[in-house]
Design an enzyme around this catalytic site. Structure first.
Site, PDB file in Angstrom:
ATOM      1  N   LYS A  48      37.956  54.664  47.870  1.00 44.69           N
ATOM      2  CA  LYS A  48      39.331  54.174  47.658  1.00 44.69           C
ATOM      3  C   LYS A  48      39.972  54.805  46.421  1.00 44.69           C
ATOM      4  O   LYS A  48      41.119  54.536  46.088  1.00 44.69           O
ATOM      5  CB  LYS A  48      39.330  52.641  47.474  1.00 44.69           C
ATOM      6  CG  LYS A  48      39.059  51.844  48.710  1.00 44.69           C
ATOM      7  CD  LYS A  48      39.505  50.375  48.537  1.00 44.69           C
ATOM      8  CE  LYS A  48      38.481  49.500  47.860  1.00 44.69           C
ATOM      9  NZ  LYS A  48      38.887  48.091  47.749  1.00 44.69           N
ATOM     10  N   LYS A  50      38.973  54.230  43.388  1.00 40.69           N
ATOM     11  CA  LYS A  50      38.979  53.223  42.307  1.00 40.69           C
ATOM     12  C   LYS A  50      37.687  53.299  41.511  1.00 40.69           C
ATOM     13  O   LYS A  50      36.605  53.385  42.094  1.00 40.69           O
ATOM     14  CB  LYS A  50      39.043  51.811  42.907  1.00 40.69           C
ATOM     15  CG  LYS A  50      40.425  51.320  43.219  1.00 40.69           C
ATOM     16  CD  LYS A  50      40.429  49.813  43.456  1.00 40.69           C
ATOM     17  CE  LYS A  50      41.862  49.301  43.501  1.00 40.69           C
ATOM     18  NZ  LYS A  50      41.971  47.857  43.482  1.00 40.69           N
TER      19      LYS A  50
HETATM   20  N1  C2G Z   1      46.014  39.914  44.087  1.00 34.11           N
HETATM   21  C1  C2G Z   1      47.014  38.942  43.903  1.00 34.11           C
HETATM   22  N2  C2G Z   1      47.737  38.924  42.733  1.00 34.11           N
HETATM   23  C2  C2G Z   1      47.482  39.827  41.756  1.00 34.11           C
HETATM   24  C3  C2G Z   1      46.461  40.806  41.921  1.00 34.11           C
HETATM   25  C4  C2G Z   1      45.731  40.821  43.104  1.00 34.11           C
HETATM   26  O1  C2G Z   1      47.262  38.096  44.781  1.00 34.11           O
HETATM   27  N3  C2G Z   1      48.228  39.754  40.622  1.00 34.11           N
HETATM   28  C5  C2G Z   1      45.284  39.950  45.356  1.00 34.11           C
HETATM   29  C6  C2G Z   1      45.453  41.267  46.126  1.00 34.11           C
HETATM   30  O2  C2G Z   1      46.646  41.247  46.848  1.00 34.11           O
HETATM   31  C7  C2G Z   1      44.210  41.272  47.018  1.00 34.11           C
HETATM   32  C8  C2G Z   1      43.170  40.529  46.161  1.00 34.11           C
HETATM   33  O3  C2G Z   1      43.898  39.877  45.097  1.00 34.11           O
HETATM   34  O4  C2G Z   1      44.445  40.554  48.225  1.00 34.11           O
HETATM   35  C9  C2G Z   1      42.137  41.466  45.552  1.00 34.11           C
HETATM   36  O5  C2G Z   1      42.844  42.508  44.901  1.00 34.11           O
HETATM   37  P1  C2G Z   1      42.047  43.820  44.469  1.00 34.11           P
HETATM   38  O6  C2G Z   1      40.828  43.432  43.759  1.00 34.11           O
HETATM   39  O7  C2G Z   1      43.016  44.724  43.803  1.00 34.11           O
HETATM   40  O8  C2G Z   1      41.610  44.392  45.901  1.00 34.11           O
HETATM   41  P2  C2G Z   1      41.913  45.816  46.546  1.00 34.11           P
HETATM   42  O9  C2G Z   1      41.319  46.865  45.694  1.00 34.11           O
HETATM   43  O10 C2G Z   1      43.337  45.858  46.848  1.00 34.11           O
HETATM   44  O11 C2G Z   1      40.982  45.766  47.843  1.00 34.11           O
HETATM   45  O12 C2G Z   1      39.952  46.438  52.397  1.00 34.11           O
HETATM   46  C10 C2G Z   1      40.891  45.920  51.488  1.00 34.11           C
HETATM   47  C11 C2G Z   1      40.502  46.203  50.077  1.00 34.11           C
HETATM   48  O13 C2G Z   1      39.196  45.822  49.840  1.00 34.11           O
HETATM   49  C12 C2G Z   1      41.433  45.505  49.116  1.00 34.11           C
END
Ligand code: C2G
Length: 148
Positions: A48, A50
């Site tokens: 990804k 990341k």
């Molecule tokens: N999130 C949120 N508010 C924030 C930050 C994050 O609601 N201020 C939510 C994101 O929308 C997501 C979840 O927290 O649904 C996890 O976010 P991340 O850890 O950034 O996940 P991501 O890297 O986007 O991984 O297959 C899908 C991926 O695994 C998603």
């Protein structure tokens, strides 16, 4: 099966676990009886693009300690979701709004929901604050502490 728990499934990296993550998991758990989280493996995060501060085992441990989460498993690829939905008999697949529309194809298997993100907080923002503050000129007390 009449008393099958209403299962909610979500995915994420959850690095530097913060209030935005907590608020999302709290709202997701309220949608059903059990909340299952696919936590991105370190290898999948590399795919990804990341780089996490915390390794998978620590991020998964923190998720398991969250009272809104019932189970955690590793997310290793983009295309495992349909199999996970069927394996877990998920009733709802849900993500934060930054993923709106990205997983609509899962509506062939279950309800798909996108919830508003929490504004003003993100893992990237936390990382930047730490970097900025550690680069900032230290005050006298901090210089003394650093020398101690
Ligand atoms: N999130 C949120 N508010 C924030 C930050 C994050 O609601 N201020 C939510 C994101 O929308 C997501 C979840 O927290 O649904 C996890 O976010 P991340 O850890 O950034 O996940 P991501 O890297 O986007 O991984 O297959 C899908 C991926 O695994 C998603």
């Amino acid at each position: 099966m009449a008393n099958k728990p209403r299962t909610v499934l979500t995915y994420g990296t959850f690095d530097l676990f913060h209030v935005g993550h907590v608020r999302l998991l709290e709202r997701l758990s309220a949608l059903g009886d059990r909340l299952v989280v696919g936590c991105s493996s370190d290898e999948f995060n590399a795919i990804k693009g990341k780089t996490c501060v915390m390794p998978y085992e620590d991020r998964a441990t923190i998720l398991r300690a969250c009272r809104f989460v019932d189970d955690v498993f590793p997310e290793c690829s983009w295309d495992q979701k349909p199999l996970d939905v069927q394996r877990l008999e998920a009733d709802i697949f849900a993500m934060g709004s930054d993923w709106t529309g990205k997983f609509d194809e899962l509506s062939a298997y279950c309800e798909v929901v996108y919830l508003p993100r929490t504004d003003g907080v993100s893992t990237t923002k936390l990382k930047n604050i730490v970097v900025e503050r550690s680069a900032a000129p230290k005050g006298a007390s901090e210089r003394r502490a650093a020398r101690a």
